[in-house]
Enzyme design. Structure first.
Site, PDB file in Angstrom:
ATOM      1  N   ARG A   1       0.998  -0.563  -0.182  1.00 24.21           N
ATOM      2  CA  ARG A   1       0.110  -0.200   0.418  1.00 24.21           C
ATOM      3  C   ARG A   1       0.993   0.977   0.230  1.00 24.21           C
ATOM      4  O   ARG A   1       0.053   1.797  -0.842  1.00 24.21           O
ATOM      5  CB  ARG A   1      -1.086   0.273   0.920  1.00 24.21           C
ATOM      6  CG  ARG A   1      -1.613   0.932   0.820  1.00 24.21           C
ATOM      7  CD  ARG A   1      -3.125   0.593   1.622  1.00 24.21           C
ATOM      8  NE  ARG A   1      -3.697   0.195   0.815  1.00 24.21           N
ATOM      9  CZ  ARG A   1      -4.666  -0.009  -0.051  1.00 24.21           C
ATOM     10  NH1 ARG A   1      -4.875   1.352  -0.835  1.00 24.21           N
ATOM     11  NH2 ARG A   1      -5.548  -0.770  -0.358  1.00 24.21           N
TER      12      ARG A   1
ATOM     13  N   HIS B   1       1.768   1.792  -3.127  1.00 26.27           N
ATOM     14  CA  HIS B   1       0.973   1.974  -4.234  1.00 26.27           C
ATOM     15  C   HIS B   1       0.653   3.698  -4.098  1.00 26.27           C
ATOM     16  O   HIS B   1       0.387   4.384  -4.939  1.00 26.27           O
ATOM     17  CB  HIS B   1      -0.173   1.027  -4.045  1.00 26.27           C
ATOM     18  CG  HIS B   1      -1.425   1.855  -4.644  1.00 26.27           C
ATOM     19  ND1 HIS B   1      -2.973   2.309  -4.008  1.00 26.27           N
ATOM     20  CD2 HIS B   1      -2.354   1.032  -5.419  1.00 26.27           C
ATOM     21  CE1 HIS B   1      -3.043   2.550  -4.898  1.00 26.27           C
ATOM     22  NE2 HIS B   1      -2.832   1.504  -6.301  1.00 26.27           N
TER      23      HIS B   1
END
Length: 195
Positions: free
Chosen positions: A35, A38
């Site tokens: 994450r 990302h």
């Protein structure tokens, strides 16, 4: 509560995993690493982040049991999408030897007490102040960004022995700090996995 993942996010993760093998990471570590990557489109975070699966497991449990989440700036709080956060920066004042960010951490600790999750993505002085308190945190996500004090404050966090997510470089920021917390929020609990 199941989270609906947008097709763009699914495709982004597919591309991330095509470029970087994260399968060797334990589940929560993988969730946080992916994450954060990302959020910044920066694969280098895979080798830059410092985190421990056992710490993440305890923090995940505390978070899902309702532990408070404290952020250093409203931008971090805005990025945390499924949870109310505490940010006392608007109430804080600077003074001799005390930045506004550091004062905000003092005020927040006075409000939430021990056991909170602390998410610091902007101000190294906020992280430095947290380390002077007896905060007994569930987790400190210490990812402040900058050329002055960021690397040193994150090194001090790691040396403190507190449960933490940090990184070695000057990189960081509100988006990646919020992403690290969101990874724990989005990761299912054992009860949700059984559904």
């Amino acid at each position: 509560m199941n989270r609906v993942v947008h097709p763009i996010e699914e495709e982004s993760y597919r591309r991330l995993r095509a470029r970087l093998d994260t399968s060797h990471f334990p589940p929560l570590t993988r969730a946080v690493v992916e994450r954060v990557i990302h959020s910044a489109a920066d694969l280098d975070y895979a080798g830059d982040l410092v985190l421990d699966e056992a710490d993440l497991e305890k923090a995940h449990a505390a978070l899902h049991a309702g532990a408070p989440v404290v952020v250093d700036v409203e931008m971090v709080g805005a990025g945390i999408t499924r949870r109310e956060t505490v940010c006392r920066l608007k109430d804080a004042e600077s003074g001799p030897g005390l930045t506004r960010s550091a004062h905000a951490i003092r005020l927040a600790y006075g409000q939430v007490g021990p056991g909170a999750l602390w998410v610091i993505g902007n101000a190294p002085t906020a992280l430095e102040e947290l380390l002077t308190l007896d905060a007994d945190p569930a987790l400190v996500i210490g990812l402040p960004v900058g050329f002055v004090g960021a690397v040193e404050s994150k090194a001090a966090l790691r040396e403190s022995g507190l449960p933490a997510v940090s990184n070695v470089s000057e990189k960081g920021g509100s988006a990646v700090a919020a992403a690290a917390l969101n990874a724990l929020l989005y990761h299912p609990t054992s009860a949700e996995e059984k559904l």
